[in-house]
Enzyme design. Sequence first.
Site, PDB file in Angstrom:
ATOM      1  N   ASP A 160     180.805  43.794 -40.139  1.00 41.08           N
ATOM      2  CA  ASP A 160     181.162  44.382 -38.856  1.00 41.08           C
ATOM      3  C   ASP A 160     182.581  43.944 -38.534  1.00 41.08           C
ATOM      4  O   ASP A 160     182.911  42.762 -38.593  1.00 41.08           O
ATOM      5  CB  ASP A 160     180.191  43.896 -37.773  1.00 41.08           C
ATOM      6  CG  ASP A 160     180.291  44.711 -36.509  1.00 41.08           C
ATOM      7  OD1 ASP A 160     181.408  44.827 -35.969  1.00 41.08           O
ATOM      8  OD2 ASP A 160     179.267  45.235 -36.051  1.00 41.08           O
ATOM      9  N   HIS A 179     174.583  47.515 -33.252  1.00 34.87           N
ATOM     10  CA  HIS A 179     175.349  47.261 -34.470  1.00 34.87           C
ATOM     11  C   HIS A 179     174.474  47.145 -35.712  1.00 34.87           C
ATOM     12  O   HIS A 179     174.976  47.280 -36.831  1.00 34.87           O
ATOM     13  CB  HIS A 179     176.162  45.964 -34.314  1.00 34.87           C
ATOM     14  CG  HIS A 179     177.276  46.068 -33.329  1.00 34.87           C
ATOM     15  ND1 HIS A 179     178.608  45.969 -33.682  1.00 34.87           N
ATOM     16  CD2 HIS A 179     177.271  46.271 -31.987  1.00 34.87           C
ATOM     17  CE1 HIS A 179     179.365  46.098 -32.610  1.00 34.87           C
ATOM     18  NE2 HIS A 179     178.573  46.281 -31.567  1.00 34.87           N
TER      19      HIS A 179
END
Length: 460
Positions: free
Chosen positions: A117, A21
């Site tokens: 995110d 990520h």
Amino acid sequence: MEERVSRCRHVLMVPYPSQGHLNPMLQFSKRLSTKGEKATMVTTIFISKSMHLQSSSIPGSVQFDTISDGYDQGGFDQVGSVPAYLSRMETIGSNSLRELIKKHNSSDHPIDCVVYDAVLVWALDVAKEFGLLGAAFFTQMCAVNYIYYYLYHGLLKIPISSTPISIPGLPLLELKDTPAFVYEPGLYPAYFDLLMNQFSNIHKADIVLVNSYYKLEDQVVDSMSKLCPLLTIGPTVPSFHLDKAVPNDSDNDLNLFQLDSSGISWLKQKPKGSVIYISFGSMVCFSTEQMVEIALALMGTGFNFLWVIPDLERKNLPKELGKEINACGRGLIVNWIPQLEVLSDHAVGCFFTHCGWNSTLEALCLGVPMVALPQWTDQPTNAKYVEDVWKVGIRVKVNENGIVSKEEIEHCIREVMEKDLGKELKINAMKWKELAIEAVSQGGTSDININEFINNLNRS
């Protein structure tokens, strides 16, 4: 107001703290920097202390800062429980993010937008407390996000009562083609809840960004955009392999593992198309039985092979097999390696992969055919697209015991490395590579969408 518009905009990037990520958001930050914007990447305190950062290619307008997840000494490993980690991260992380925004807002470069995110829904709530733009960043492919959207809104119910599954814009799916949480809902329930909750406040987000490119998923992008307007801004692959817009940007800069470059010099000595590259990411852990089948298959092919096995997983490969690999002269095992440098080498003819989204995108952008061995989360759906939609690889078949046999692995590798099918897969892979370059180049779909994102900042 004129003074505010005249300065560069400042975007705070808040990724989930794991290997897969972090780099996509860092690459997006670099893209923004080439267009005159400032970005600050936020890592947890533990990640900041433990990461290996290759800073030479990071533009000066991309900075780093930290927040606490409540486990500053050991990160997730300090607690070991997914629910406990996520709960404390939300509580401590929210307060820490507030303080970070206050700090930047009292400086010469206040925050204009928080790109978070999508799994960290609390970051959007914090952004809205300060009246900031909030942009959700989906690190997975659009098709996977859309399946989760259907689940969250009750348009698809678990357990699945019949197949194939039909969702607008997606190919017909069997259970094995869905994210692992769909066909095995009891698997890691905390992660399943985390992914479902991405949509709990998505209606409050000003912008939705997806790490994909339009022509790769045009039908699903068109379908999902009718329900959840989004911008494809990928692939977030270093610029050197695409349009070369970011100077010296040839590999992912942020690694949570120490890189082993010994495999690169080994690779450069091998003939064109003669090497199988094997990597199953940072979170896949195979049983000893499966590791043995993989090892025997690789040796049985007769091809050279470069196999990434993180040190913590090395125990699952019997020592005698490891010695046999070293002795055969065709195989090399490394701990962690600059993957893009490997995939871009002319010696690599095939990528044996778990089909994590970052790895899949990198293979597509480098034009490398794949053999897919998906394990969990989004990987089965990625593998479905690799084999049946993009036609750039083959997915191995799992036997009734949940194991992929050495015979099956060897057969699939041979199909890619030496059969006519492999030549077709290579042609298709090169097509998607060219379309990826087109998407991020000036006037491409992703470039236009990034400009639209910046225009939203200027209107704020």
